[in-house]
Design a protein around this motif. Structure first.
Motif, PDB file in Angstrom:
ATOM      1  N   CYS A 246       0.835  -1.205   0.000  1.00  0.00           N
ATOM      2  CA  CYS A 246       0.000   0.000   0.000  1.00  0.00           C
ATOM      3  C   CYS A 246       0.872   1.258   0.000  1.00  0.00           C
ATOM      4  O   CYS A 246       0.541   2.263  -0.646  1.00  0.00           O
ATOM      5  CB  CYS A 246      -0.923   0.005   1.214  1.00  0.00           C
ATOM      6  SG  CYS A 246      -2.102  -1.361   1.254  1.00  0.00           S
ATOM      7  N   MET A 274      -5.263  -2.672  -5.418  1.00  0.00           N
ATOM      8  CA  MET A 274      -5.367  -2.130  -4.060  1.00  0.00           C
ATOM      9  C   MET A 274      -6.202  -3.059  -3.176  1.00  0.00           C
ATOM     10  O   MET A 274      -5.864  -3.283  -2.013  1.00  0.00           O
ATOM     11  CB  MET A 274      -5.965  -0.722  -4.088  1.00  0.00           C
ATOM     12  CG  MET A 274      -4.999   0.331  -4.609  1.00  0.00           C
ATOM     13  SD  MET A 274      -5.572   2.026  -4.314  1.00  0.00           S
ATOM     14  CE  MET A 274      -5.451   2.150  -2.526  1.00  0.00           C
ATOM     15  N   CYS A 279      -5.555  -2.687   0.627  1.00  0.00           N
ATOM     16  CA  CYS A 279      -5.520  -1.223   0.739  1.00  0.00           C
ATOM     17  C   CYS A 279      -6.912  -0.605   0.654  1.00  0.00           C
ATOM     18  O   CYS A 279      -7.046   0.593   0.380  1.00  0.00           O
ATOM     19  CB  CYS A 279      -4.649  -0.634  -0.377  1.00  0.00           C
ATOM     20  SG  CYS A 279      -3.030  -1.375  -0.578  1.00  0.00           S
ATOM     21  N   PHE A 285      -8.833   4.263  -2.489  1.00  0.00           N
ATOM     22  CA  PHE A 285      -9.542   3.100  -3.027  1.00  0.00           C
ATOM     23  C   PHE A 285     -10.975   3.482  -3.366  1.00  0.00           C
ATOM     24  O   PHE A 285     -11.469   3.181  -4.465  1.00  0.00           O
ATOM     25  CB  PHE A 285      -9.510   1.947  -2.021  1.00  0.00           C
ATOM     26  CG  PHE A 285     -10.247   0.717  -2.486  1.00  0.00           C
ATOM     27  CD1 PHE A 285      -9.742  -0.063  -3.518  1.00  0.00           C
ATOM     28  CD2 PHE A 285     -11.448   0.338  -1.909  1.00  0.00           C
ATOM     29  CE1 PHE A 285     -10.409  -1.199  -3.965  1.00  0.00           C
ATOM     30  CE2 PHE A 285     -12.129  -0.796  -2.347  1.00  0.00           C
ATOM     31  CZ  PHE A 285     -11.602  -1.566  -3.375  1.00  0.00           C
TER      32      PHE A 285
END
Length: 454
Positions: A246, A274, A279, A285
């Motif tokens: 991340c 992601m 993440c 995101f």
């Protein structure tokens, strides 16, 4: 080259070309000789007659190329120095000739991948750089990705771009793009094999006994899927490692967002990566998902929005937008895993079962359900005996995984045995005089299990 082709080649006199070569007695005799030697693995003896047929009658029979590969690989392994390099280059030429003389039998992507695999294995002997070998693999991808199916080749293709990134010769985005390129190729191969495998599994589940050919096909599909899913893809993730955390992804996508905010492919790949790297809690995101949903709504964006908001409308949208059964099964599995991680076992089981309906040859949902049963044993029984009886239920579920999914047969059997070891013993059953009775399991499980007869 595809090894399965060689099975067809053993019937030497079936596939001869019509023409002058068919009448050439010398080629006929030498073909018979080198075929016999290859069958006996006497590759050095086979080399001479094989060379005669190859040089004089290159279109005579496909065995020239299928057997020739075995002969030259033996020569390469046995030789050193300039002799070894000469044999390597000759095999490169043979690959080209197989395509030249039997184009309908040798796909371009397959041949280019064979050449790239050979160059990678002997890159030191050939004085090939990572750049040069990578470009050979990339040629196979660019010119005929559909037939670039070599598991080893696909992994090496990606592995090389990571090495080039580490050497400062490729950008991070190029590396991530190649990861997605290869991943999508593998996904397509696995999807094709899974669709065929599901048909065979459904036959078995309906009580039909598979014939010899179908049994062989089933094993081939299972083993191939296992190689891609349990070896190649995990190895790619391991190779990528800390280059895609991340901490790396977020700054990269923040930097490039404005430039790519109307690029659906870029947005799709960014949000998928992601999510895969954990993440999804980062505000970026949600930004990626919302942007993708605004320009190209898809099952994936709806799924991610459902996870982020919990709003039922997004889940309904997910189901409506995804029409591919295998992709929908994956979404159900993802959703089930999310609920499982949160301890919402009832909902998790519901979506695992939906996944099984769409992809019956994937036994992993059964193992996941079994694990949830086992973990809930202490909470879902009103007596010590009944609590331990939950492990029978878990074992039964684990055994289903092995029945439908040959890849999981061994793991499922071990898991079921472990669960049965935690269930009531024969002595316990004797003491309670409850052999053959049905026990209703409470709480979220809501299932019944029969006490084994002793």
């Amino acid at each position: 080259m595809k090894t399965r082709i060689t099975i067809l080649l053993l019937a030497l006199f079936v596939s001869f070309n019509i023409g002058f070569a068919q009448q050439d007695e010398e080629c006929m005799n030498n073909l018979s000789m080198f075929d016999s030697y290859v069958k006996s693995k006497k590759y050095d003896d086979a080399y001479g007659p094989w060379k005669i047929v190859r040089d004089k009658c290159p279109r005579f029979n496909r065995a020239i190329y299928a057997h020739g590969e075995k002969i030259l690989l033996h020569k390469i392994k046995s030789a050193t120095g300039v002799d070894q390099v000469a044999y390597i280059n000759d095999l490169m030429l043979l690959y080209d000739q197989s395509r030249e003389y039997f184009a309908s039998k040798y796909d371009l992507g397959e041949i280019l991948a064979d050449k790239a695999n050979l160059a990678y294995k002997y890159r030191k002997e050939l004085n090939k750089t990572n750049d040069q070998v990578y470009n050979m693999f990339d040629e196979a991808y660019v010119k005929d990705a559909k037939n670039f199916t070599s598991a080893k080749g696909l992994y090496t293709h990606f592995s090389l771009i990571v090495d080039l990134f580490d050497d400062g010769k490729k950008e991070a985005q190029q590396m991530f793009d190649k990861y997605d390129d290869v991943n999508e190729l593998i996904e397509g191969i696995v999807s094709e094999y899974t669709t065929k495998l599901n048909k065979l599994v459904e036959k078995e589940e309906a009580g039909e006994t598979l014939g010899k050919k179908d049994t062989q096909r089933k094993k081939f599909y299972e083993s191939s899927i296992e190689v891609y899913e349990t070896k190649i893809l995990p190895s790619m993730d391991q190779k990528l490692g800390k280059r895609a955390t991340c901490a790396v992804l977020v700054p990269l996508y923040q930097r490039d967002f404005e430039e790519n905010k109307n690029n659906g492919v870029w947005l799709q790949r960014a949000m998928n990566r992601m999510y895969a790297k954990g993440c999804k809690e980062d505000p970026l995101f949600l930004k990626l998902v919302q942007q993708k949903n605004s320009i190209e709504p898809s099952a994936d964006t709806a799924f991610y929005l459902y996870l982020l908001t919990g709003e039922q409308k997004y889940f309904n949208q997910t189901v409506q937008l995804e029409t591919d059964p295998l992709k929908k099964a994956k979404l159900y599995k993802k959703l089930a895993q999310e609920f499982k991680a949160k301890g919402s076992y009832g909902k998790a089981r519901q979506y695992f079962m939906e996944a099984l309906k769409l992809n019956p040859s994937d036994g992993s949902p059964y193992l996941a359900i079994a694990a949830m049963y086992a973990k809930s044993a202490n909470n879902c029984g009103d007596t010590n005996f009944n609590k331990r009886a939950v492990f029978w239920l878990a074992a039964n579920e684990a055994e289903k995984a092995g029945r439908v999914d040959g890849r999981l047969r061994s793991a499922a059997a071990k898991t079921a045995t472990s669960y049965r070891a935690s269930a009531p013993s024969k002595a316990d059953i004797f003491n309670c005089s409850c052999s053959g009775t049905v026990i209703k399991i409470g709480c979220w499980i809501g299932r019944s299990v029969t006490v084994p007869n002793i």
